[in-house]
Scaffold this motif. Structure first.
Motif, PDB file in Angstrom:
ATOM      1  N   ASP A  82       0.836  -1.214   0.000  1.00 58.23           N
ATOM      2  CA  ASP A  82       0.000   0.000   0.000  1.00 58.23           C
ATOM      3  C   ASP A  82       0.868   1.260   0.000  1.00 58.23           C
ATOM      4  OD1 ASP A  82      -2.387  -1.741   1.972  1.00 58.23           O
ATOM      5  OD2 ASP A  82      -2.679  -0.999  -0.066  1.00 58.23           O
TER       6      ASP A  82
ATOM      7  N   PHE B 243      -6.866  -2.865   2.713  1.00 56.96           N
ATOM      8  CA  PHE B 243      -7.945  -3.127   3.676  1.00 56.96           C
ATOM      9  C   PHE B 243      -9.201  -2.337   3.294  1.00 56.96           C
ATOM     10  CE2 PHE B 243      -7.162  -5.979   7.052  1.00 56.96           C
ATOM     11  CZ  PHE B 243      -5.810  -5.983   7.352  1.00 56.96           C
ATOM     12  N   CYS B 244      -9.022  -1.108   2.867  1.00 57.33           N
ATOM     13  CA  CYS B 244     -10.209  -0.281   2.555  1.00 57.33           C
ATOM     14  C   CYS B 244     -10.999  -0.865   1.381  1.00 57.33           C
ATOM     15  CB  CYS B 244      -9.775   1.147   2.226  1.00 57.33           C
ATOM     16  SG  CYS B 244      -9.288   2.074   3.690  1.00 57.33           S
TER      17      CYS B 244
ATOM     18  N   TRP C 233      -5.330  -2.753  16.963  1.00 59.15           N
ATOM     19  CA  TRP C 233      -6.067  -2.462  15.728  1.00 59.15           C
ATOM     20  C   TRP C 233      -6.288  -3.738  14.909  1.00 59.15           C
ATOM     21  CZ3 TRP C 233      -3.853   1.271  11.406  1.00 59.15           C
ATOM     22  CH2 TRP C 233      -4.845   1.464  10.429  1.00 59.15           C
ATOM     23  N   TYR C 234      -5.201  -4.450  14.707  1.00 60.51           N
ATOM     24  CA  TYR C 234      -5.279  -5.640  13.853  1.00 60.51           C
ATOM     25  C   TYR C 234      -6.059  -6.763  14.528  1.00 60.51           C
ATOM     26  CZ  TYR C 234      -2.340  -3.763  10.162  1.00 60.51           C
ATOM     27  OH  TYR C 234      -1.872  -3.012   9.119  1.00 60.51           O
TER      28      TYR C 234
ATOM     29  N   ASP D   6       6.922   3.022   2.130  1.00 61.58           N
ATOM     30  CA  ASP D   6       6.424   4.400   2.310  1.00 61.58           C
ATOM     31  C   ASP D   6       6.267   4.757   3.785  1.00 61.58           C
ATOM     32  OD1 ASP D   6       3.123   4.546   3.023  1.00 61.58           O
ATOM     33  OD2 ASP D   6       3.972   2.617   2.422  1.00 61.58           O
ATOM     34  N   ASN D   7       6.464   3.742   4.641  1.00 62.32           N
ATOM     35  CA  ASN D   7       6.258   3.913   6.083  1.00 62.32           C
ATOM     36  C   ASN D   7       7.589   3.651   6.791  1.00 62.32           C
ATOM     37  OD1 ASN D   7       5.151   3.823   8.680  1.00 62.32           O
ATOM     38  ND2 ASN D   7       3.301   2.786   7.980  1.00 62.32           N
TER      39      ASN D   7
ATOM     40  N   GLU E 286      -0.577   5.439  13.976  1.00 61.59           N
ATOM     41  CA  GLU E 286       0.420   4.821  13.077  1.00 61.59           C
ATOM     42  C   GLU E 286       1.327   5.890  12.473  1.00 61.59           C
ATOM     43  OE1 GLU E 286      -1.293   2.890   9.669  1.00 61.59           O
ATOM     44  OE2 GLU E 286       0.646   2.787   8.684  1.00 61.59           O
TER      45      GLU E 286
ATOM     46  N   GLY F 187      -1.114  -4.970   4.872  1.00 63.75           N
ATOM     47  CA  GLY F 187      -2.481  -4.801   4.386  1.00 63.75           C
ATOM     48  C   GLY F 187      -3.196  -6.145   4.344  1.00 63.75           C
TER      49      GLY F 187
ATOM     50  N   ASP G 238     -15.093  -0.551  10.577  1.00 63.18           N
ATOM     51  CA  ASP G 238     -13.726  -0.465  10.017  1.00 63.18           C
ATOM     52  C   ASP G 238     -13.285   0.991   9.954  1.00 63.18           C
ATOM     53  OD1 ASP G 238     -12.104  -0.295   7.028  1.00 63.18           O
ATOM     54  OD2 ASP G 238     -11.348  -1.628   8.605  1.00 63.18           O
TER      55      ASP G 238
ATOM     56  N   SER H 189      -6.368   1.894   0.442  1.00 60.35           N
ATOM     57  CA  SER H 189      -5.476   0.819   0.922  1.00 60.35           C
ATOM     58  C   SER H 189      -6.149  -0.531   0.690  1.00 60.35           C
ATOM     59  CB  SER H 189      -5.175   1.009   2.408  1.00 60.35           C
ATOM     60  OG  SER H 189      -6.339   0.689   3.159  1.00 60.35           O
TER      61      SER H 189
ATOM     62  N   SER I 238       3.403  -6.918   2.983  1.00 66.27           N
ATOM     63  CA  SER I 238       2.356  -5.937   3.260  1.00 66.27           C
ATOM     64  C   SER I 238       1.641  -6.165   4.590  1.00 66.27           C
ATOM     65  CB  SER I 238       1.301  -5.977   2.139  1.00 66.27           C
ATOM     66  OG  SER I 238       0.192  -5.164   2.479  1.00 66.27           O
TER      67      SER I 238
ATOM     68  N   LYS J 106       7.172  -5.783  10.354  1.00 68.86           N
ATOM     69  CA  LYS J 106       7.482  -6.393   9.040  1.00 68.86           C
ATOM     70  C   LYS J 106       8.969  -6.745   9.010  1.00 68.86           C
ATOM     71  CE  LYS J 106       5.212  -4.162   5.576  1.00 68.86           C
ATOM     72  NZ  LYS J 106       4.627  -2.991   4.893  1.00 68.86           N
TER      73      LYS J 106
ATOM     74  N   THR K   1      -9.594  -5.828  13.991  1.00 67.31           N
ATOM     75  CA  THR K   1      -9.963  -6.053  12.585  1.00 67.31           C
ATOM     76  C   THR K   1     -10.178  -7.541  12.339  1.00 67.31           C
ATOM     77  OG1 THR K   1      -8.678  -4.119  11.929  1.00 67.31           O
ATOM     78  CG2 THR K   1      -9.188  -5.719  10.203  1.00 67.31           C
TER      79      THR K   1
ATOM     80  N   LEU L 279      -5.154   5.094  12.619  1.00 63.91           N
ATOM     81  CA  LEU L 279      -4.263   5.610  11.557  1.00 63.91           C
ATOM     82  C   LEU L 279      -3.428   6.794  12.050  1.00 63.91           C
ATOM     83  CD1 LEU L 279      -3.387   5.165   8.632  1.00 63.91           C
ATOM     84  CD2 LEU L 279      -5.201   6.728   7.900  1.00 63.91           C
TER      85      LEU L 279
HETATM   86  N1  LIG Z   1      -9.074   0.574   6.364  1.00 62.83           N
HETATM   87  C1  LIG Z   1      -8.136  -0.117   7.052  1.00 62.83           C
HETATM   88  N2  LIG Z   1      -6.822   0.125   6.795  1.00 62.83           N
HETATM   89  C2  LIG Z   1      -5.930  -0.607   7.491  1.00 62.83           C
HETATM   90  C3  LIG Z   1      -6.322  -1.584   8.433  1.00 62.83           C
HETATM   91  N3  LIG Z   1      -5.194  -2.120   8.944  1.00 62.83           N
HETATM   92  C4  LIG Z   1      -4.140  -1.531   8.341  1.00 62.83           C
HETATM   93  N4  LIG Z   1      -4.580  -0.611   7.474  1.00 62.83           N
HETATM   94  C5  LIG Z   1      -3.730   0.218   6.631  1.00 62.83           C
HETATM   95  O1  LIG Z   1      -3.011  -0.641   5.720  1.00 62.83           O
HETATM   96  C6  LIG Z   1      -1.638  -0.213   5.684  1.00 62.83           C
HETATM   97  C7  LIG Z   1      -0.679  -1.365   5.576  1.00 62.83           C
HETATM   98  O2  LIG Z   1      -0.420  -1.736   4.316  1.00 62.83           O
HETATM   99  P1  LIG Z   1       1.115  -1.785   3.717  1.00 62.83           P
HETATM  100  O3  LIG Z   1       0.996  -2.593   2.464  1.00 62.83           O
HETATM  101  O4  LIG Z   1       1.501  -0.346   3.453  1.00 62.83           O
HETATM  102  O5  LIG Z   1       1.991  -2.433   4.771  1.00 62.83           O
HETATM  103  C8  LIG Z   1      -1.353   0.422   6.997  1.00 62.83           C
HETATM  104  O6  LIG Z   1      -0.371   1.428   6.789  1.00 62.83           O
HETATM  105  C9  LIG Z   1      -2.688   0.942   7.487  1.00 62.83           C
HETATM  106  O7  LIG Z   1      -2.789   2.321   7.302  1.00 62.83           O
HETATM  107  C10 LIG Z   1      -7.728  -1.794   8.672  1.00 62.83           C
HETATM  108  O8  LIG Z   1      -8.142  -2.613   9.487  1.00 62.83           O
HETATM  109  N5  LIG Z   1      -8.595  -1.031   7.954  1.00 62.83           N
END
Ligand SMILES: Nc1nc2c(ncn2[C@@H]2O[C@H](COP(=O)(O)O)[C@@H](O)[C@H]2O)c(=O)[nH]1
Ligand SMILES: [Mg+2]
Length: 312
Positions: free
Chosen positions: A54, A71-72, A116-117, A240-241, A99, A169, A88, A69, A167, A215, A120, A96
């Motif tokens: 993502d 998840f979205c 959070w996870y 990106d994170n 994070e 995600g 969600d 994303s 990911s 990760k 979810t 977020l």
């Molecule tokens: N809408 C939701 N977004 C979520 C959830 N859990 C995580 N996230 C987002 O996904 C990215 C992670 O993806 P990556 O490929 O960049 O590692 C993470 O940064 C969150 O912002 C959720 O339950 N719902």
């Protein structure tokens, strides 16, 4: 930048002019030169790529609108329980900002990510979900891969260089988005949160959660991936994170790990932190130009017997 920095930067630009773009930030040109030399002299047979999904494989934004994303995307599926999307969104709204909070350490964020996870995973319980619904949801979600990502996959595939998509995600959606864009081949591997099913109903995730700050080798332990790729000591890592910068920690005996970070938004505040975590930081670059140029350099040097290596 001291003389050495300018000398190193000049040398880098002679091999990769793209690094001269105003969107490219490099804190330590000498280190990047060193890493580039290692990657080029190691060639394609010792190389592996590890990329977040993502906002790394996908764009961070399209015309200023933040990209969805994985998840979205699931919220676009038909037949979800009525409370699902609202819940969600509530969780996203709460977690977020945590994070992304630049004032909190990874250690301070981790318990909230686990919360959070876990919530979810509970949300993803007890209802039927036809995998084809995910395919249809992806079609409705206007996802966009970074420009040049397909070219990168082709270049890696022809050189048999493995690409790990790592990911935090939703892996089922990650897979569907890649397939939707015609990107699927034997060299692409995905480690992520995949849906578990029990008696035909969604039942949380198949394995321990992968969240934005775990990760690493431990999160990948159940796959043996890094052991299978243990002969590939050189890594190009893209994320990106800030948490993505550790994705290669599970690779044994690395020789060189070149870390590319994609940064969009709040650059003045976040750039110093990104430069501490990534060797090259790309500001609002929605392409894979730098990665493509790097892989091209490695492949060309490897294939040109007169140039067993370059001195960058
Ligand atoms: N809408 C939701 N977004 C979520 C959830 N859990 C995580 N996230 C987002 O996904 C990215 C992670 O993806 P990556 O490929 O960049 O590692 C993470 O940064 C969150 O912002 C959720 O339950 N719902
Ligand atoms: Mg990401």
């Amino acid at each position: 930048m001291g003389d050495t920095g300018e000398g190193d930067m000049k040398s880098l630009l002679s091999y990769m002019p793209e690094l001269g773009r105003s969107s490219v930030h490099i804190k330590d040109p000498k280190r990047v030169s060193f890493l580039l030399n290692k990657l080029v002299s190691g060639g394609v047979n010792t190389l592996q790529i590890i990329a977040d999904f993502d906002h790394t494989v996908t764009k961070q934004h399209v015309n200023g609108v933040r990209h969805t994303s994985s998840f979205c995307v699931i919220n676009q599926c038909n037949g979800l329980p009525p409370h699902f999307s609202g819940r969600d969104s509530e969780l996203l709204k709460k977690y977020l900002p945590i994070e992304r909070d630049p004032h909190l350490t990874k250690e301070e964020k981790t318990p909230y990510m686990i919360e959070w996870y876990s919530m979810t995973s509970e949300l993803l319980q007890g209802f039927p979900l036809d995998p084809n619904e995910i395919v249809e949801a992806v079609k409705r979600s206007n996802t966009e891969l970074r420009s040049g990502f397909q070219d990168l996959v082709t270049a890696l595939d022809t050189a048999n260089v493995p690409l790990l998509v790592f990911s935090a995600g939703l892996g089922d959606v990650v897979d569907a988005i890649l397939k939707h864009h015609g990107v699927c081949n034997k060299n692409i591997h995905i480690i992520s949160n995949f849906l578990n099913f029990k008696d035909g109903l969604v039942n949380g995730f198949t394995d321990d959660i992968v969240h934005p700050f775990n990760k690493n080798g431990k999160a990948a332990e159940h796959t043996n991936y890094f052991k299978e790729m243990s002969n590939r000591h050189n890594v190009i890592l893209m994320g990106d994170n800030l948490g993505d910068a550790e994705m290669a920690d599970g690779v044994p005996n690395t020789d060189a790990v070149l870390k590319i970070g994609f940064l969009f938004g709040d650059v003045d505040r976040l750039l110093p932190q990104y430069l501490d975590h990534f060797d090259v930081v790309l500001e609002d670059d929605q392409t894979m130009d730098i990665a493509n140029s790097l892989v091209r350099l490695i492949k060309e040097t490897a294939s040109d017997s007169t140039k067993s290596s370059v001195s960058i």
